[in-house]
Design a protein around this motif. Structure first.
Motif, short mmCIF file in Angstrom:
data_model
loop_
_atom_site.label_atom_id
_atom_site.label_comp_id
_atom_site.label_asym_id
_atom_site.label_seq_id
_atom_site.Cartn_x
_atom_site.Cartn_y
_atom_site.Cartn_z
N UNK A 86 0.83 -1.20 0.00
CA UNK A 86 0.00 0.00 0.00
C UNK A 86 0.86 1.26 0.00
N UNK A 87 2.03 1.20 0.64
CA UNK A 87 2.93 2.37 0.63
C UNK A 87 3.53 2.56 -0.77
N UNK A 88 3.82 1.46 -1.44
CA UNK A 88 4.34 1.55 -2.80
C UNK A 88 3.29 2.08 -3.76
N UNK A 89 2.04 1.69 -3.56
CA UNK A 89 0.93 2.19 -4.38
C UNK A 89 0.80 3.70 -4.21
N UNK A 90 0.87 4.18 -2.99
CA UNK A 90 0.82 5.62 -2.75
C UNK A 90 1.96 6.34 -3.45
N UNK A 91 3.15 5.77 -3.33
CA UNK A 91 4.32 6.38 -3.96
C UNK A 91 4.16 6.46 -5.47
N UNK A 92 3.65 5.41 -6.07
CA UNK A 92 3.41 5.40 -7.52
C UNK A 92 2.42 6.50 -7.89
N UNK A 93 1.33 6.61 -7.15
CA UNK A 93 0.31 7.64 -7.44
C UNK A 93 0.88 9.04 -7.28
N UNK A 94 1.65 9.26 -6.23
CA UNK A 94 2.25 10.58 -5.98
C UNK A 94 3.19 10.97 -7.11
N UNK A 95 3.92 10.01 -7.64
CA UNK A 95 4.85 10.29 -8.75
C UNK A 95 4.10 10.46 -10.08
N UNK A 96 3.06 9.67 -10.31
CA UNK A 96 2.37 9.65 -11.60
C UNK A 96 1.41 10.82 -11.77
N UNK A 97 0.64 11.13 -10.75
CA UNK A 97 -0.45 12.11 -10.88
C UNK A 97 0.00 13.50 -11.32
N UNK A 98 1.08 14.06 -10.78
CA UNK A 98 1.48 15.40 -11.24
C UNK A 98 1.89 15.46 -12.71
N UNK A 99 2.31 14.33 -13.26
CA UNK A 99 2.73 14.28 -14.65
C UNK A 99 1.55 14.18 -15.62
N UNK A 100 0.36 13.96 -15.09
CA UNK A 100 -0.83 13.79 -15.93
C UNK A 100 -1.87 14.85 -15.59
N UNK A 101 -2.40 15.45 -16.60
CA UNK A 101 -3.32 16.58 -16.41
C UNK A 101 -4.58 16.22 -15.65
N UNK A 102 -5.08 15.02 -15.81
CA UNK A 102 -6.35 14.65 -15.21
C UNK A 102 -6.27 14.50 -13.69
N UNK A 103 -5.11 14.12 -13.17
CA UNK A 103 -4.91 13.91 -11.73
C UNK A 103 -5.74 12.74 -11.20
N UNK A 104 -6.23 11.92 -12.09
CA UNK A 104 -6.98 10.72 -11.71
C UNK A 104 -6.28 9.52 -12.31
N UNK A 105 -6.39 8.41 -11.63
CA UNK A 105 -5.73 7.20 -12.11
C UNK A 105 -6.70 6.03 -12.00
#
Length: 142
Positions: A8-27
């Motif tokens: 779950x900590x790795x999932x959070x880290x992935x989302x934190x890294x991915x979301x700013x790079x994508x305009x939608x901010x949703x995954x």
């Protein structure tokens, strides 16, 4: 030997890294699973879905994670190692951005199931409380 990091900590880290790079901010869950497999091929991705829902303030699935919330369905309070000074959990347990497990908000669309970062101003406050039968229930309070 390196300390094991929970998925779950790795999932959070992935989302934190991915979301700013994508305009939608949703995954989507599918995207999270793909990113998890790519970044952590040595890990079993089977728990990406349940761990993501555990981190989601408006997911009924999180009610079954008793070690987080401190109260089994019988209503008996249990010790919670995630709380300060190993205190018993308080009820109702209200969502907060300060809680590391109140991370996502689930949005169901016609086409897909998306997750965005939880923001109490946007998504409201949520709580987990015991109903009159001492069963955990999720409820929006604002």
């Amino acid at each position: 030997m390196t300390k094991h990091i929970a998925n779950w900590k790795l999932i959070k880290q992935i989302a934190i890294e991915w979301m700013p790079k994508n305009n939608d901010k949703r995954i989507s869950l599918e995207e999270l699973e793909k990113l998890f497999i790519a970044k952590h091929p040595e890990r079993n991705p089977v728990n990406v879905s349940p761990d993501t829902r555990m981190l989601t303030v408006n997911s009924n699935s999180r009610l079954s994670y008793l070690y987080i919330f401190g109260c089994p369905s019988s209503g008996k309070k249990i010790r919670n190692s995630h709380l300060e000074n190993n205190k018993e959990a308080e009820y109702p347990r209200k969502s907060s951005e300060k809680n590391e497990k109140d991370f996502f908000f689930h949005i169901e669309t016609e086409d897909s199931s998306l997750f965005e970062l939880y923001d109490s101003k946007k998504h409201g406050k949520w709580k987990i409380e015991l109903d009159r039968n001492n069963i955990n229930k999720l409820k929006k309070i604002e």
